[in-house]
Design an enzyme around this catalytic site. Structure first.
Site, PDB file in Angstrom:
ATOM      1  NE  ARG A 109      40.761  40.809  43.166  1.00  0.00           N
ATOM      2  CZ  ARG A 109      40.920  41.534  41.968  1.00  0.00           C
ATOM      3  NH1 ARG A 109      41.330  42.969  42.063  1.00  0.00           N
ATOM      4  NH2 ARG A 109      40.781  41.020  40.805  1.00  0.00           N
ATOM      5  CE1 TYR A 258      35.462  37.007  47.864  1.00  0.00           C
ATOM      6  CE2 TYR A 258      36.774  38.451  46.883  1.00  0.00           C
ATOM      7  CZ  TYR A 258      36.295  37.365  46.819  1.00  0.00           C
ATOM      8  OH  TYR A 258      36.643  36.695  46.004  1.00  0.00           O
ATOM      9  CE  LYS A 267      44.377  37.491  43.661  1.00  0.00           C
ATOM     10  NZ  LYS A 267      45.367  36.865  42.893  1.00  0.00           N
ATOM     11  CG  HIS A 287      47.879  37.124  39.141  1.00  0.00           C
ATOM     12  ND1 HIS A 287      46.968  37.508  38.320  1.00  0.00           N
ATOM     13  CD2 HIS A 287      47.618  36.344  39.944  1.00  0.00           C
ATOM     14  CE1 HIS A 287      45.847  37.094  39.061  1.00  0.00           C
ATOM     15  NE2 HIS A 287      46.299  36.073  39.848  1.00  0.00           N
ATOM     16  CB  SER A 309      39.864  36.151  36.193  1.00  0.00           C
ATOM     17  OG  SER A 309      39.437  37.279  35.213  1.00  0.00           O
ATOM     18  CB  CYS A 311      42.759  31.517  31.746  1.00  0.00           C
ATOM     19  SG  CYS A 311      42.565  32.930  30.652  1.00  0.00           S
ATOM     20  CG  ASP A 334      46.530  33.588  42.787  1.00  0.00           C
ATOM     21  OD1 ASP A 334      46.412  33.956  41.767  1.00  0.00           O
ATOM     22  OD2 ASP A 334      46.254  34.390  43.837  1.00  0.00           O
ATOM     23  NE  ARG A 435      36.932  33.728  44.530  1.00  0.00           N
ATOM     24  CZ  ARG A 435      38.272  34.322  43.952  1.00  0.00           C
ATOM     25  NH1 ARG A 435      39.288  33.464  44.240  1.00  0.00           N
ATOM     26  NH2 ARG A 435      37.890  35.100  43.057  1.00  0.00           N
TER      27      ARG A 435
END
Ligand code: TSX
Ligand code: MN
Length: 652
Positions: A109, A258, A267, A287, A309, A311, A334, A435
């Site tokens: 992103r 992407y 998102k 989120h 991110s 975690c 997510d 990913r």
């Protein structure tokens, strides 16, 4: 004419568009169907959908338009087409698995090129303090955005096919779901959207004449291209722009293929646009992962949890508890859309239908259920490939048979872990942001209610962060207002973007920092207002930290499946058990109230220690952050919460 259309799309009025005869517009495009593919044409679309599609076709000038039906045959045709064009490659070790390698310039992103356009800047972001760079989103004026669009979209799809993707975020027909129409010139995006959303004709039936979120996406490389694309991945990094127009429920994304920039349901729609819709309609778009947890007595609860991110959010969502007799089931990893039902209970759906997960670090040790999920029907992006035709990434070292050779994501043949660049930097097999894109239905631990149209009842909200120091394993907020403050004050350790800078503890309120669809101050006000909802039975709010380290730098808590011990304590709090004690920062477990049976020795005193000096500094950091970034848009209630924390810490 294209310019007129862009301008019109920026204003609420669509009269300019409507004045065009849609038949005349339609005549200029070949409206063909691919053999064995969807038989729908633009003429089968409802007038308001047809108008949107033709408006964008008129602007982008594709060679043809194809309406996706979401069928298996269609997906196979698209994958075959991409394979022939060299954009993807089959991973022969598995059934229907594919590997895409992007242009190395298009791997993540791009926050610096992500903007929100509203009439007033303050609708989008708080007015920051003087000489401070705002980090809570980027505003673009209508005039600037018109200019940006003029330089990008006209004829940007020349020589390409425009795919029309009708998709539902959330189970088709659920009162909590929302519909989008994405037009794109990328078959990779179509194939991925089919995994990540409910896509196809059924969505159009459900839509009827109702509202939809308008999603325009182009890789920004009309044909013929001046230079051949790198890795057969057309994109336009120099001109990448991801623009949101929340007043019009519209997204326009240019230049990147992407995921986060191109799978617009995720998102862009489900967080940025949806958070704004949620504010207007009185619900929450967050989120957050959603999991169901059942204790040995068979009592089930649902938890929604927000983590920045790195975690391990996906790992937690799919976790296998180590506590005997406990079961954790996954609703989503997510995003959570949450709304009060008629009984005042907060009910959540996962608006997605797949997982677009970070691959490196995923293994049978860290997330066996993810590993089982991705064995078929999965699109991998920027991972390495083994000589067996399998996927590979950092983290799988102990789980791969010996004697294989590896091809890195950058196409280094015979890759090995000690490979270095000319400048002595480690060469990775997989990109750190590589990913897997895989259907949620394949996860062995999906919750039976994961597609329920009424959503699952949320009993607890959990915030978390990667905090090496000072922050205990778990604490509960005193009340809702304090809980909102805890979300606002979230921070997490992350590798700084700048080189030579080590790890820094970044502020990431509600794990939403890059995803707020409107002014963060107003967002806090919206969260606070949930308390005023008629008959609201609000969930309790907690904060967890799996990442505290000892003075020797070792993790104090074993994490992963052992986190079920923390979830057990949370569940008993929800049931009203007297197992907490008040501290200056919140309610922490009483001694012995976290089940440590059969747990390796763990220093619980260190895990729950609250150093006064640490919290003095933490309060200062939060105050500076609020002052600089939220400034006068900070709700008074949140300022009061910070003052109260400061006072309690003073008396520690
Ligand atoms: O995902 C993680 N979780 C949540 C799991 C349900 N990770 C991985 C984070 C990177 C995405 C964790 N890492 C967790 C955790 O709870 N905890 C840690 C830190 C840690 C790492 C390794 C060990 C212990 C703690 N132990 C050994 O490797 C033996
Ligand atoms: Mn995310």
């Amino acid at each position: 004419m294209s310019v007129v259309l862009v301008i019109s799309s920026l204003r609420r009025s669509t009269s300019v568009v409507k004045s065009f005869n849609s038949f005349q517009k339609l005549r200029r495009f070949t409206v063909t169907t691919h053999p064995a593919m969807s038989s729908m044409t633009v003429n089968d679309l409802r007038p308001h959908v047809k108008e949107y599609v033709l408006e964008k076709a008129e602007l982008c000038k594709p060679d043809s338009i194809y309406i996706c039906d979401g069928s298996e045959e269609e997906e196979q045709q698209l994958l075959k087409l991409m394979e022939e064009e060299g954009m993807i490659k089959r991973l022969t070790k598995y059934e229907n698995c594919w590997l895409a390698k992007t242009d190395p310039k298009d791997v993540a992103r791009v926050e610096s090129k992500t903007v929100i356009c509203t009439p007033n800047k303050r609708d989008t972001i708080p007015i920051v303090k003087e000489d401070v760079k705002g980090t809570l989103g980027q505003w673009r004026s209508q005039n600037e955005l018109q200019q940006d669009f003029r330089e990008r979209f006209p004829a940007c799809m020349k020589g390409r096919k425009m795919y029309v993707i009708p998709f539902s975020m959330g189970p088709v027909g659920s009162p909590l779901s929302k519909i989008g129409i994405q037009v794109t010139d990328s078959p990779y995006v179509v194939a991925s959207m089919r995994v990540m959303t409910r896509m196809g004709g059924k969505v159009l039936d459900t839509l009827g004449d109702g509202e939809f979120v308008k999603c325009l996406h182009s890789v920004g490389q009309p044909l013929p291209m001046e230079k051949p694309p790198v890795n057969n991945w057309p994109c336009n990094p120099a001109k990448t722009l991801i623009a949101h127009i929340p007043d019009q429920r519209e997204i326009c994304s240019f230049g990147s293929g992407y995921g986060g920039n191109s799978l617009l349901g995720k998102k862009c729609f489900a967080l940025r646009i949806a958070s704004r819709i949620a504010k207007d309609e009185g619900w929450l778009a967050e989120h957050m992962l959603i999991l169901g947890i059942t204790n040995p007595e068979g009592q089930k609860k649902y938890i929604a949890a927000a983590f920045p991110s790195a975690c391990g959010k996906t790992n937690l969502a799919m976790m296998n508890p180590t506590l005997p007799g406990w079961k954790v089931e996954c609703v989503g990893d997510d995003i959570a859309w949450m709304k009060f039902d008629s009984e005042g209970k907060l009910r959540a759906i996962n608006p997605e239908a797949g997982f677009f997960g970070v691959a490196p670090g995923t293994s049978m040790k860290t997330n066996p259920n993810a590993m089982l999920t991705i064995q078929k029907n999965t699109i991998f992006t920027n991972v390495a490939e083994t000589s067996e035709g399998g996927f590979w990434w950092e983290g799988l070292e102990d789980e791969t048979p010996s004697g294989l050779t590896y091809t890195s994501w950058l196409d280094h043949k015979n890759w090995h872990k000690d490979m270095l660049t000319d400048t002595g930097k480690k060469i990775l097999a997989a990109h750190p942001n590589s990913r897997f894109c895989t259907p949620a239905s394949q996860c062995p631990t999906m919750d039976p209610a994961w597609e329920s149209s009424e959503g699952v009842p949320i009993d607890a909200i959990v915030f978390g962060g990667r905090r090496p120091e000072g922050v205990p394993l778990v604490y509960e907020s005193f009340d809702w207002k304090h809980g909102v403050f805890v979300g606002a004050a979230m921070r997490s350790e992350s590798t700084a973007a700048a080189e030579h800078v080590g790890k820094v503890i970044m502020h990431d309120p509600f794990a939403m920092r890059p995803f707020f669809g409107y002014n963060f101050g107003d967002y806090l006000g919206h969260w606070l207002s949930m308390e005023n909802h008629q008959g609201a039975k609000l969930p309790k709010i907690f904060h967890v930290n799996w990442f505290r380290k000892s003075s020797e730098g070792k993790f104090l808590w074993p994490g992963f499946g052992e986190n079920s011990r923390v979830l057990d304590w949370i569940c008993r709090r929800v049931d009203g058990e007297d197992n907490s004690k008040k501290t200056p920062i919140g309610l922490v477990p009483t001694k012995g109230s976290i089940n440590t049976d059969n747990l390796e020795p763990v220093d619980m005193d260190a895990i729950f220690d609250l150093p006064k000096e640490f919290w003095e500094k933490e309060v200062q950091s939060i105050r500076t952050y609020f002052d600089e970034q939220v400034n006068r848009d900070l709700p008074e209630e949140i300022a009061n919460q910070l003052n109260a924390l400061e006072e309690r810490v003073r008396n520690m």
